[in-house]
Design a protein around this motif. Structure first.
Motif, PDB file in Angstrom:
ATOM      1  N   LYS A 159       0.708  -1.225  -0.208  1.00 29.48           N
ATOM      2  CA  LYS A 159      -0.092  -0.335  -0.155  1.00 29.48           C
ATOM      3  C   LYS A 159       1.097   1.149  -0.093  1.00 29.48           C
ATOM      4  N   LEU A 160       1.862   1.511   1.235  1.00 25.19           N
ATOM      5  CA  LEU A 160       2.776   2.308   0.802  1.00 25.19           C
ATOM      6  C   LEU A 160       3.775   2.624  -0.304  1.00 25.19           C
ATOM      7  N   SER A 161       4.311   1.571  -1.283  1.00 22.16           N
ATOM      8  CA  SER A 161       4.294   1.704  -2.213  1.00 22.16           C
ATOM      9  C   SER A 161       3.891   2.202  -3.305  1.00 22.16           C
ATOM     10  N   THR A 162       2.385   1.489  -3.303  1.00 26.68           N
ATOM     11  CA  THR A 162       1.313   2.286  -4.391  1.00 26.68           C
ATOM     12  C   THR A 162       1.128   3.967  -3.744  1.00 26.68           C
ATOM     13  N   ILE A 163       1.287   4.508  -2.548  1.00 29.92           N
ATOM     14  CA  ILE A 163       1.345   6.177  -2.785  1.00 29.92           C
ATOM     15  C   ILE A 163       2.252   6.380  -3.429  1.00 29.92           C
ATOM     16  N   VAL A 164       3.425   6.244  -2.802  1.00 30.83           N
ATOM     17  CA  VAL A 164       4.788   6.262  -3.299  1.00 30.83           C
ATOM     18  C   VAL A 164       4.894   7.105  -4.788  1.00 30.83           C
ATOM     19  N   ASN A 165       4.286   5.175  -5.708  1.00 23.66           N
ATOM     20  CA  ASN A 165       4.191   5.849  -7.069  1.00 23.66           C
ATOM     21  C   ASN A 165       3.649   7.162  -7.393  1.00 23.66           C
ATOM     22  N   ASN A 166       2.301   6.950  -6.534  1.00 21.36           N
ATOM     23  CA  ASN A 166       1.603   7.816  -6.693  1.00 21.36           C
ATOM     24  C   ASN A 166       2.357   9.592  -7.234  1.00 21.36           C
ATOM     25  N   ASN A 167       2.542  10.181  -5.313  1.00 23.49           N
ATOM     26  CA  ASN A 167       3.278  10.733  -5.071  1.00 23.49           C
ATOM     27  C   ASN A 167       4.530  11.319  -5.818  1.00 23.49           C
ATOM     28  N   TYR A 168       5.548   9.918  -6.080  1.00 26.55           N
ATOM     29  CA  TYR A 168       6.361  10.646  -7.260  1.00 26.55           C
ATOM     30  C   TYR A 168       6.140  10.856  -9.163  1.00 26.55           C
ATOM     31  N   GLN A 169       5.064  11.328  -9.264  1.00 27.34           N
ATOM     32  CA  GLN A 169       4.394  11.897 -10.336  1.00 27.34           C
ATOM     33  C   GLN A 169       4.074  12.545 -10.024  1.00 27.34           C
ATOM     34  N   GLN A 170       3.138  13.133  -9.200  1.00 30.63           N
ATOM     35  CA  GLN A 170       2.863  14.256  -9.264  1.00 30.63           C
ATOM     36  C   GLN A 170       4.105  15.427  -8.871  1.00 30.63           C
ATOM     37  N   LEU A 171       5.667  15.102  -7.804  1.00 28.09           N
ATOM     38  CA  LEU A 171       6.498  15.631  -7.874  1.00 28.09           C
ATOM     39  C   LEU A 171       6.723  15.679  -8.936  1.00 28.09           C
ATOM     40  N   LYS A 172       6.436  15.006 -10.204  1.00 30.23           N
ATOM     41  CA  LYS A 172       7.532  13.997 -11.881  1.00 30.23           C
ATOM     42  C   LYS A 172       8.776  14.295 -11.480  1.00 30.23           C
ATOM     43  N   ILE A 173       9.406  13.392 -10.856  1.00 25.22           N
ATOM     44  CA  ILE A 173      10.681  12.274 -10.061  1.00 25.22           C
ATOM     45  C   ILE A 173      10.154  11.670 -11.264  1.00 25.22           C
ATOM     46  N   ASN A 174      11.266  11.054 -12.394  1.00 22.79           N
ATOM     47  CA  ASN A 174      11.382  10.047 -13.234  1.00 22.79           C
ATOM     48  C   ASN A 174      12.180   9.217 -13.985  1.00 22.79           C
ATOM     49  N   ASN A 175      13.476   9.308 -12.804  1.00 20.33           N
ATOM     50  CA  ASN A 175      14.632   8.668 -12.552  1.00 20.33           C
ATOM     51  C   ASN A 175      14.597   7.383 -11.395  1.00 20.33           C
ATOM     52  N   ILE A 176      12.676   7.514 -10.447  1.00 18.93           N
ATOM     53  CA  ILE A 176      13.215   6.542  -9.814  1.00 18.93           C
ATOM     54  C   ILE A 176      12.218   5.502  -9.585  1.00 18.93           C
ATOM     55  N   LYS A 177      13.126   3.865  -9.772  1.00 14.84           N
ATOM     56  CA  LYS A 177      11.696   2.574 -10.407  1.00 14.84           C
ATOM     57  C   LYS A 177      11.396   1.975  -8.414  1.00 14.84           C
ATOM     58  N   LEU A 178      10.778   1.750  -8.917  1.00 14.51           N
ATOM     59  CA  LEU A 178       9.764   1.358  -7.387  1.00 14.51           C
ATOM     60  C   LEU A 178       9.121  -0.098  -7.261  1.00 14.51           C
ATOM     61  N   PHE A 179      10.064  -0.748  -5.970  1.00 11.11           N
ATOM     62  CA  PHE A 179       9.670  -2.014  -6.244  1.00 11.11           C
ATOM     63  C   PHE A 179       9.123  -2.333  -5.007  1.00 11.11           C
ATOM     64  N   SER A 180       7.715  -3.667  -5.004  1.00  8.78           N
ATOM     65  CA  SER A 180       7.563  -3.587  -3.843  1.00  8.78           C
ATOM     66  C   SER A 180       7.307  -5.090  -3.729  1.00  8.78           C
ATOM     67  N   GLY A 181       8.405  -5.158  -2.623  1.00  2.00           N
ATOM     68  CA  GLY A 181       8.622  -6.217  -1.562  1.00  2.00           C
ATOM     69  C   GLY A 181      10.106  -6.112  -1.300  1.00  2.00           C
ATOM     70  N   ASN A 182      10.136  -6.932  -0.634  1.00  3.64           N
ATOM     71  CA  ASN A 182      11.895  -7.294  -0.175  1.00  3.64           C
ATOM     72  C   ASN A 182      12.517  -6.790  -0.088  1.00  3.64           C
ATOM     73  N   GLY A 183      13.605  -5.855   0.172  1.00  2.46           N
ATOM     74  CA  GLY A 183      14.043  -4.849  -0.465  1.00  2.46           C
ATOM     75  C   GLY A 183      15.846  -6.428  -0.527  1.00  2.46           C
ATOM     76  N   ILE A 184      16.033  -6.791   0.184  1.00  4.50           N
ATOM     77  CA  ILE A 184      17.256  -7.561   0.301  1.00  4.50           C
ATOM     78  C   ILE A 184      16.521  -9.075  -0.985  1.00  4.50           C
ATOM     79  N   ASP A 185      15.621  -9.114  -1.191  1.00  2.70           N
ATOM     80  CA  ASP A 185      15.118 -10.069  -2.140  1.00  2.70           C
ATOM     81  C   ASP A 185      15.605  -9.244  -3.092  1.00  2.70           C
ATOM     82  N   PHE A 186      15.367  -8.833  -3.871  1.00  8.26           N
ATOM     83  CA  PHE A 186      15.397  -7.599  -4.750  1.00  8.26           C
ATOM     84  C   PHE A 186      16.761  -7.580  -5.146  1.00  8.26           C
TER      85      PHE A 186
END
Length: 392
Positions: free
Chosen positions: A121-148
Motif C-alpha cells: 500500500k505504501l509503495s503504491t502511495i509513493v508511486n502516485n506521489n512521485y508522479q505528482q512531484l514529477k520525478i522520473n528516475n526512480i524505479k519502484l519495487f514492492s517487496g523485500n529489498g534484500i530479496d530484490f
C-alpha cells in the motif's frame, strides 16, 4: 489507496480542515459517499504533520498521505538533503524505501534510484506521489529489498538502508543486529552488490558498539536539527581500513554548526578553572563523544574530565552555545539568589549529582529569564554554580 481522495473537492476539503479538531470532524462523519471519515482524518493529520517536516510534499497538489506513523518515521527534508550531499555516482538502491523522501533527494544526485518497499500500500502511495512531484528516475519495487538484490544481476554505486527499529513482534530494539533487515548478518552479501553502503540509524544507538557490529566503517555523520540529534549515518566502504572520521552537523535557522574529527579514543584535553567565556557543545557533538577533540582543535580548556563544558579568556566561534561568565558560587540557595536578577533562570546540569527538577524544588528558582545557571563539577572536583548570560 482510495483514489477518490485525489478528487479536487476532496483535496480542497482536506486543505480547509487542516486546523480543525479531528475528533469533532470524525463525529460529523464523511461528506463524501465513497470516502470514509477515517480516510479523510488520516489525510488531514498526516498532511498537517508534513507542513514543516516535508514542505515539498505539503506544497505539491494531489499528494496522497499514508498513516501518520509513516510520516513520523520518515526522514525530514533537512536530513534527506544532507544524506544526498554525501553520496555520488550513477546508481543507488534504497532497500527500505518507506515514504520515499530519501530516495527523492538521492534522485537529485544519481541518474537512477531504485526504491524497495515491503508495504504494498505504501509503495503504491509513493508511486502516485512521485508522479505528482514529477520525478522520473526512480524505479519502484514492492517487496523485500534484500530479496530484490538477491534476484537482480545489477550492482549499484550505493546501497542505502534505514533498518526498522522494531522486530518481528513489534518491540523496539537497540542493537543494529536486532533491526530489520539485520545489516551485520547480510553485510558480506550487500558488499557483493555495492562497494558503498549508507546506513541510517536511530539517534540512541551506541556509536562504539555499532562500529564493533560492522566492517569497513569509513565515516560517521551525526545530524542534529535545532540541537536535537535526528540521525546517525554510517558510511561503509568495501575493504576500507583507514581511520574513521566523525562528522557532526547541527542545523539552526540561521546557520549550520560543523565539527569533524578522527575517531580515536584518547584524552588530549587541557583543563582550567572557569574563565571569561563558557561553551556548551551542541547535541551532535555530545552524541559523537568528541569531547577531547573540542579542547584540542579549538584550543580551549575543559572544566572537568566529565563535565563537557569548556572555557576561554577570548571569544571564539564555537559549535554550540556561548556564554559570558558573570559569577561563580557554591550550591547554596541564598548564595545563588544573590546573583539572580529575578527569581527565574535557565538551569543546566553537567556532571552534577542532582537533576534540574531536584534543584528547582530545593531553590524555588522558576524556569526562564535571561540568566543561565550551570550546575557542574570543576577540575578540582568541587561542585559549583556558574551564573552566565548567553552570547548571541
Amino acid at each position: 489507496m482510495n483514489t477518490a481522495i485525489l478528487h479536487p473537492n476532496v483535496q480542497q476539503f482536506i486543505s480547509d480542515h487542516l486546523n480543525t479538531d479531528i475528533s469533532k470532524l470524525i463525529f460529523k462523519g464523511s461528506p463524501f459517499n465513497n470516502i470514509t471519515i477515517q480516510e479523510i482524518a488520516t489525510q488531514i493529520v498526516s498532511k498537517k504533520k508534513s507542513e514543516k517536516k516535508l514542505p515539498t510534499w505539503f506544497q505539491t497538489e494531489n499528494i496522497y498521505y499514508p498513516p501518520k506513523v509513516n510520516i513520523e518515521q520518515t526522514s525530514s527534508e533537512v536530513t534527506a538533503k544532507y544524506k544526498s550531499s554525501i553520496i555520488s555516482g550513477d546508481s543507488l538502491i534504497d532497500i527500505t524505501g518507506g515514504f520515499g523522501v530519501d530516495a527523492y533527494f538521492f534522485a537529485q544526485k544519481c541518474k537512477e534510484v531504485t526504491h524497495c518497499e515491503l508495504n504494498t500500500k505504501l509503495s503504491t502511495i509513493v508511486n502516485n506521489n512521485y508522479q505528482q512531484l514529477k520525478i522520473n528516475n526512480i524505479k519502484l519495487f514492492s517487496g523485500n529489498g534484500i530479496d530484490f538484490l538477491k534476484e537482480t544481476t545489477k550492482t549499484f554505486d550505493w546501497i542505502y538502508i534505514d533498518p526498522s527499529r522494531r522486530n518481528e513482534t513489534n518491540n523496539k530494539v537497540f542493537l543494529l543486529k536486532d533491526c530489520l533487515p539485520n545489516v551485520p548478518e547480510n553485510l558480506n552479501f550487500l558488499f557483493s552488490k555495492s562497494k558503498n553502503i549508507l546506513i541510517k540509524n536511530s539517534p540512541i544507538l551506541d556509536i562504539s558498539k555499532t562500529i564493533e557490529e560492522l566492517n569497513f566503517v569509513k565515516e560517521i555523520h551525526i545530524i542534529a536539527v535545532n540541537n536535537e540529534v535526528k540521525e546517525l549515518l554510517f558510511i561503509l566502504e568495501k575493504n576500507y581500513k583507514d581511520d574513521i572520521i566523525i562528522k557532526t552537523a547541527n542545523y539552526h535557522k540561521i546557520n549550520i554548526q560543523i565539527f569533524d574529527f578522527q575517531y580515536i579514543i584518547k584524552n588530549n584535553s587541557t583543563f582550567s578553572e572557569p574563565k571569561k567565556y563558557i561553551y556548551e557543545p551542541n547535541s551532535a557533538i555530545l552524541k559523537s563523544g568528541g569531547f577531547h577533540e573540542i579542547s584540542h582543535q579549538l584550543n580551549i580548556e575543559k572544566l572537568h574530565q566529565h563535565s563537557h563544558l569548556y572555557t576561554s579568556e577570548n571569544l571564539i566561534e564555537f559549535p554550540g552555545r556561548t556564554f559570558i561568565l558573570e559569577n561563580i558560587c557554591n550550591y547554596n540557595k541564598k548564595e545563588i539568589k544573590k546573583y539572580l536578577k529575578e527569581n527565574k533562570a535557565n538551569i543546566t546540569t553537567r556532571n552534577f549529582p542532582e537533576t534540574v527538577a531536584q534543584i528547582r524544588k530545593k531553590t524555588k528558582i522558576k524556569d526562564g529569564g535571561s540568566q543561565y545557571l550551570f550546575f557542574t563539577t570543576l577540575k578540582d572536583d568541587n561542585l559549583k554554580v556558574l551564573i552566565c548570560s548567553q552570547v548571541f
